[in-house]
Design a protein around this motif. Sequence first.
Motif, mmCIF file in Angstrom:
data_model
loop_
_atom_site.group_PDB
_atom_site.id
_atom_site.type_symbol
_atom_site.label_atom_id
_atom_site.label_comp_id
_atom_site.label_asym_id
_atom_site.label_seq_id
_atom_site.Cartn_x
_atom_site.Cartn_y
_atom_site.Cartn_z
ATOM 1 N N LEU A 176 36.968 47.557 36.005
ATOM 2 C CA LEU A 176 36.845 46.099 36.070
ATOM 3 C C LEU A 176 37.896 45.465 35.181
ATOM 4 C CD1 LEU A 176 34.003 44.940 33.723
ATOM 5 C CD2 LEU A 176 34.231 47.333 34.331
ATOM 6 N N GLN A 177 38.330 44.322 35.592
ATOM 7 C CA GLN A 177 39.263 43.548 34.764
ATOM 8 C C GLN A 177 38.617 42.211 34.432
ATOM 9 O OE1 GLN A 177 43.367 43.738 36.201
ATOM 10 N NE2 GLN A 177 43.109 45.878 36.711
ATOM 11 N N CYS A 178 38.682 41.251 35.345
ATOM 12 C CA CYS A 178 38.037 39.972 35.021
ATOM 13 C C CYS A 178 36.525 40.071 35.104
ATOM 14 C CB CYS A 178 38.551 38.862 35.925
ATOM 15 S SG CYS A 178 37.796 38.825 37.571
ATOM 16 N N GLY A 179 36.018 41.057 35.813
ATOM 17 C CA GLY A 179 34.582 41.284 35.863
ATOM 18 C C GLY A 179 33.825 40.455 36.874
ATOM 19 N N PHE A 180 34.517 39.635 37.617
ATOM 20 C CA PHE A 180 33.808 38.698 38.495
ATOM 21 C C PHE A 180 33.187 39.405 39.698
ATOM 22 C CE2 PHE A 180 33.390 34.850 41.191
ATOM 23 C CZ PHE A 180 32.799 34.009 40.264
ATOM 24 N N CYS A 181 33.868 40.410 40.220
ATOM 25 C CA CYS A 181 33.348 41.154 41.371
ATOM 26 C C CYS A 181 32.337 42.204 40.952
ATOM 27 C CB CYS A 181 34.499 41.871 42.086
ATOM 28 S SG CYS A 181 35.280 43.139 41.042
ATOM 29 N N LEU A 202 39.240 35.617 42.584
ATOM 30 C CA LEU A 202 37.898 35.703 43.179
ATOM 31 C C LEU A 202 36.997 34.583 42.658
ATOM 32 C CD1 LEU A 202 36.428 37.349 45.263
ATOM 33 C CD2 LEU A 202 35.522 38.776 43.450
ATOM 34 N N CYS A 228 37.669 42.954 45.417
ATOM 35 C CA CYS A 228 38.091 42.800 44.031
ATOM 36 C C CYS A 228 39.541 42.340 44.077
ATOM 37 C CB CYS A 228 37.983 44.113 43.265
ATOM 38 S SG CYS A 228 38.701 43.993 41.619
ATOM 39 N N ARG A 229 39.844 41.272 43.385
ATOM 40 C CA ARG A 229 41.205 40.739 43.399
ATOM 41 C C ARG A 229 42.042 41.304 42.262
ATOM 42 N NH1 ARG A 229 44.830 38.927 46.996
ATOM 43 N NH2 ARG A 229 45.653 36.845 46.614
ATOM 44 N N CYS A 230 41.387 42.016 41.318
ATOM 45 C CA CYS A 230 42.104 42.429 40.105
ATOM 46 C C CYS A 230 42.518 43.892 40.072
ATOM 47 C CB CYS A 230 41.230 42.199 38.869
ATOM 48 S SG CYS A 230 40.791 40.496 38.557
ATOM 49 N N THR A 231 41.642 44.788 40.467
ATOM 50 C CA THR A 231 41.823 46.187 40.057
ATOM 51 C C THR A 231 42.640 47.032 41.017
ATOM 52 O OG1 THR A 231 39.835 46.906 41.210
ATOM 53 C CG2 THR A 231 39.570 46.223 38.913
HETATM 54 S S1 FES Z 1 37.738 42.613 38.335
HETATM 55 FE FE1 FES Z 1 38.436 40.629 38.858
HETATM 56 S S2 FES Z 1 37.811 40.487 40.902
HETATM 57 FE FE2 FES Z 1 37.333 42.519 40.441
#
Ligand code: FES
Lengths: 793, 286, 167
Positions: C111-116, A201, C148-151
Motif C-alpha cells: 500500500l502507498q496512499c492506503g485508499f484502496c 483514487l 489501486c492507482r499507486c502500487t
Molecule cells: S495505495 Fe493508493 S490507491 Fe492503492
Amino acid sequence: MATTDRTRPPQYLGARVMRVEDPRFLRGGGQYIDDIALPGMLHAAFCRSPHPHARIKSIDVGATRQLAGVRGVFTGESLKELVGPLVTGLDHEHIRVLEQRVLPLDRVRHVGEAVAVVVATSRYIAEDACDLIEVEWEPLPYVMDAEEAMKPDAPLIDDSIPDNNTLHLDYEGGNVEEGLAGSDRVYTRKFYFGRQSASPLETRGLIADYDAASEMLTIWMSNQMPHLTRTMISTPLGLPEGRIRIIAPDVGGGFGLKAHVFVEDLIVPVLSRQLLRPIKWIEDRHENLAASGHAREIHYECDIGVNEDGTFTTIYGRLLGNNGAYNNYPYCAFIDVGMGGNLLPGMYDWQHARYVSDAPLTNKCQTSAYRATGMVVGNSMREIMIDEIARDMDIDPVEMRLQNTIPPDPYVNALGHKYDGGSYAEALKKAAEALDYEGFRQRQRELLEDGRYLGIGFSTCVEPAGWATEHARAHHWGEGFGTFGGYFDSASVTVEPDGSVTVTTGLHSHGQSHETTFAQVAADALGVRLEDVRVRQGDTASAVYGVGTYASRSSVLGAGTIMRAGADVRAKLVRIAAHELEADPADIELYDGRAHVRGSPDKTIDVTQLAQLAYFGHTNRPADLEEPALTSTRSYDPPESYNNSTFGAIVEVDIETGIIDLQRFAAVEDCGTMLNPNVVEGQVAGGAAQGIGMALYEEVCYDEEGQLQTGSLVEFLYPSMMEVPDIEAEHIETPSPVTAAGVKGLGEGGLLTTPAAVVNAVADALAPLGVALDRLPLNPGYVLSRIRAAREQ
Amino acid sequence: MKPVRFKYFAPETVAEAVARLEEYGDEAKVLAGGQSLVPLMNLRLARPGVLVDICRIPRLDEIRRNGSLSIGATARQRAVRQSDEVAAAAPIITEVMRWVGHPATQSQGTFGGMAAHADPAAEIPAVLLALDAELVATGRDGERAIPAGEFFSTWFTTTLAPTEILTEVRIPASASQSRSAFLELARRHGDFAMVGAAAVVELDEAGTAESSRLTLCGVGDTPVRAHGSEEFLVGRQLDSATMQEAARMAAADLSPPSDVHASSEYRQEVAAVLVRRALEQIAADT
Amino acid sequence: MATDAEMAVRAAEDFRIVRLVVNGEARSGLAEPRTLLVDFIRHELGLTGTHVGCEHGVCGACTVRLNGHLIRSCITFAVQVEGQEIETVEGLAPGADLHPIQEAYQEAHALQCGFCTPGLLLATQSLLEENPAPSDAEIREYLAGNICRCTGYTNIVRAVQIAAAKL
Ligand code: FES
Ligand code: FES
C-alpha cells in the motif's frame, strides 16, 4: 541496562524498513478528507455547464429555495465581490497572464465548468437543488482541437488572448538548423499523445471552517502542498496567511492533481465565511474527470538528425498542446509543453537540440500537472523515434542507443541541463539482460513462423528530480510560480524532553511513505531508534514552511533538510554527552539512542538523559552551551540532480483483434542512494502501471459536439491487476555527487519511462507487417486499423 | 453523485410486487440486485420514483433442474457461477460467468436482473439467446414464458410489460447435449464486452452439425443471432473453411454501434474473428 | 452530527431506522431509501475505513462483505441490507495485533496512499477463504475489481501470497 554488548546497528538509510504509517491504513484508521466531520457541517454541490461554450443569459435559483435543507445558493454574480480572481501566469516572458473568476460571470468555456454552488444540510439535498437551478444558455461556437484553435478564424475562448495561444516557447542549444543540414539523414515523425487524467483514487475535496470569533479560517484539504496553497489562496481570499490554517490529512493519492489551486478551493472557504458554518465539498468522480484537470494532450512533431554510422546529431521538437479553457494555477501549460520539450535529449550525446511549444485555449477542461507531466511525452517521442530509425537503418535498437549514450560522468546536455552522472549504459544493458534480449530475439523469430507476433521494446530516461531552484532555472520556468519564486524546502528536527524526536516538514506524503523514510533519515542523523521518531507533516500550524511534494522532490529535499537540522541537534547532544561523560566530543558516538565514548564501552548515556540535561539540566549543562534547545530548522535548495532508468517490455499482439498482451516488464532504475528500496520499488511499479495506462488504456475523449465521452470509470479505464504484469524491478545505485547523501529522487521515472517501452514493443511485434504507430493510447481498434492499413499497402 | 429520492418497497410475494408495479406505473422500477441500475441512479441517468426490490421474495432465487434448468430471477450471479446444477445442465453459463463483472458484483447482482436490464453488450442475454432459453414473466394474470428471441426488443428494453416481473429463466434440457463456447473481447477484464460471441452446436458422431445457435453481444441494440451462419453450419463438418465462412456470414450484416471503446467497423471485424474462434474451440473439444 | 433543525428536516423526509449487524455488533441509524450503504456505514455509523473512489461501482474502494460475501457498498442501498450482516475493514483485527492479511500487506509494501487498501484486504480475505493457495494468475483475476492507482499491483500480489502462507 547493559548496553556494552550491543553492537552498532546498521544504519536505517537504505534499509528495507517496514512502513510506520501502515498499521493506521490497514485498520481503516487513515483519516482522509471525507472522513472528517465537524459539528454543524454543511455540504456543497456544484451546478455545472452542459455546454462546451455558451453565454449565460440568466440563472434562476428560485426553485432551490423551496427545498428543505438548502442553506445558500451562489453564482458568479453573488461571489464576485467576495473573492478575487485567480490570476494565472508564471511571471514568465513567454506565458500570457489570464484571469479566471471563481464562477463565470458571462460565459462558460467547457462542459463541466461550475456555474453555481448550493450549500445544504446534506450532499444529497445539495445535488437535488442543483437540479432545480435553471440556466438560460446561448450556445457559442466552440473549438476542441488545438490545430483548429490556432487558426485565425477560430472562436476566441478568452477575449484577452487574441490568438488563443497561451504561450510560445523556443529554446535551443547548439544550432539545430546546421545540425540537421549536416546530418546524413533527417527523420521527421508526428505522434499524437492522447489526453490524460491523473485521477487519484481519492478525488479532491476540502472542508472550510471560518471562525468569526477568532477570524481564523481553517481548511482541511486533500492536497500535496498545504503551505504553498495557503500562500496562493491568501490574496484572492483577502486574508493574511496568519489567519489561514491548512491541514492536508491523509491523502489518497495526488499525482500532481492536488498540487494546484482550483476554483472550488477558493469558493468553499468563501461560503464558510458567508454562512459561518463548516462546509464540505467532496469532488465526485464525474467532476474529477470533467472539471479538475486533464493532462498532456500533445501533437508532437520531431526531427532527428543521424549519420550513416548511427550517430545522433540533432533533435528538434515542435509541441502543440491543448491547454483547455483556462490556465491551471499556478503552472500554466508550461507543465506539459515546456517540460515536454525539456526532456528531449535524454541520455544521448546530441550536439544540437531545440524545442518550440505552443498551447492554445480550447473548450476542454484545463490541463494540469499529472505525474511525469509533459516530460513523459517528450521522452516517449524520442524513444519511439529511435526505434523507428534503428529499424529503418537496420541497426539493432539497443546497439544504436548504446552507441549514442553519454558517459556515466557528470555531463551537460544539449539544452544545458547539468546531469550529475548516472548508470546510463549500464541500466540499458541490465534491462536487456533481465529480459534475455538475445534469447527473446530467437524465440520471436520462431514464433513468427507460427503466425505469432511478439515484440520487445526498451525505453530510457533521464529524469530531473529533487526539483528546486536550479532545476527551475535550467528548465526555463522563469522566475517561479508567479510571485512565488524559490523552491527550497525546510524541516525542523526537535528532540523532546523524553528523548523522542519530532520532525516537521512542509513536504507532504500521499503515498510516498515520508513517515517512514524521513524517520529513517532523522534516526540516522541523530543516532536514535526509528521508533522514537515522529514525522509531522501536512499542517501549516505545526510544520515549518515548505513548498510541498511534487516533481520527484521529496526524497532529496526531505533528506537534505532533515540531515542538516539533524546534524545541528546531534552536535548539541554530543556536547552535552561529552560534558556529562567527561570525554572529548570527538570521541562521542551516537547510535541506538545512546551516546557512547569510543574506546570506553562503559561510558554511555541515553538520549533521554541527554534531553533531560538539555531541557532541565541547569548547571549540569556545558557552560558554553548558549542555546540548549534541542531543535533546529534548516532549509535546503539542492542543485540539479537526475535519476536514470531503462525499462523493457515484451508483448504479444493478436493481429486479428489488435489486443495487446503485455507479458513481461522489467524496470531498471538508478535514483542514487535509496532511502528505502521497498519504497523505491513501489514508486517504480506504481508509475509503470500508470505508464501502461497511458500507453494502452487511459484517454479522456470529447465528441464532435464538445461533450465529454469519458465522464465515468466505465469509459475512463484505469488498468487493473489483470492488465498490469509483474513489474520486475532492479536497482543500480550511483549516488549523486551533488545532493545530500547522494539521493536523486524518483517519483516520476516509473511513469516517464514506461509508455515508450510498450509502444516500442508493439511496434517491434508488428514490424514484419510494416505497421507504423502514431498515437497513444494503443487501443485495440486503433491497432487493428493500423494493421489493416499496412496490409492494404 | 447521489440518486434522487424514491419510494422503496420490499414485497414478500410476487403478487405484492406486481401490485406495486400496477400502483405506480411508469414511475416504478424493479430492483433485482441493482448492479446495473444503481450506478445509473447515482449518476442521475436513471430517476425512478419507486423501486420494488424483489430480492426479499422467498424462493425466487432457487436454481432447480429437472429436465430443463430453472434459474430463479433473483439467484445471485455468484450462486449461478458456483452451481453444480448449472454446470451440468448448461456449461456455457458457468463459463460465461467468468466474464461477468467481478466477485463483488456477482454476489449482489442477480442472473435475472442481468437479463431484464437488456444491455446489448452484456454477456448473459447473448448466452440466453444462444441457449434458446425462456424467460418467465409474471403479471396479475399469472405467468407467461417468453422465448429469448422475443424478449430483448431494443437498447435496455424488453417485451416485459411494465406490470410484469421476470421471475425465472428456463434453459431447455437439450443444452446439456450441446457443445458450447463463449468468447469475448473487452478493454479490461470484467468490463462489458466490446464484442462477445456464444456458440451452441450439436454435433453427431461423425462431427456433423445437427443444429447450431450463434449469438453475439455488443454488436447491435439487442443480442444478435446469426441466423444465416446457423443454417449454413447444419449438415456440415466443422472444418476450417466452414468455420471461416460461418464467421464471415455472422458478421456480414451487422451494423454495430460505435463508442469510446470501439468503432462500429472494429466490432464488425472482430465479431467474425470471435465467431470463428468459438467454433474452433468447439471443434477442438471434439 | 446534524443540528436539531436539520434533524427535524430529516424526520419529515422519508428517513427510517435501518438495523444492521456490523462487525458482529448490532448497529442502527437513519437512512432514506436512497441512502447508499457506503454513506450509511461511513457517515451514519462513523466507520470511515470503507472508502469511496467512484460511487458508480467500478473501482472497488467501497468493498465490504455482506453475509460473508464481497459487495460494493456504493451501489447498494442501506435499506436493501436491513437486518443483515456487514463486515468492514475495522472488523478485520479487533485486537491489538494485525490480522495476518494486514501483516502481509505491510511486509510486502502493498500500500502507498492506503485508499484502496480496505477494499483489497476484504477481497483478499474472501479470495483466501475460497482458495487458500491461489496462483498469481488466480489472485489477479479475483482482485481485478479493486483498482489501486499507486502500487502497480506487484506488491499486492506478493502480499496475498504471503498472507496465504501465513493462514
Ligand atoms: S495505495 Fe493508493 S490507491 Fe492503492
Ligand atoms: S466507490 Fe464503490 S466501486 Fe468505486
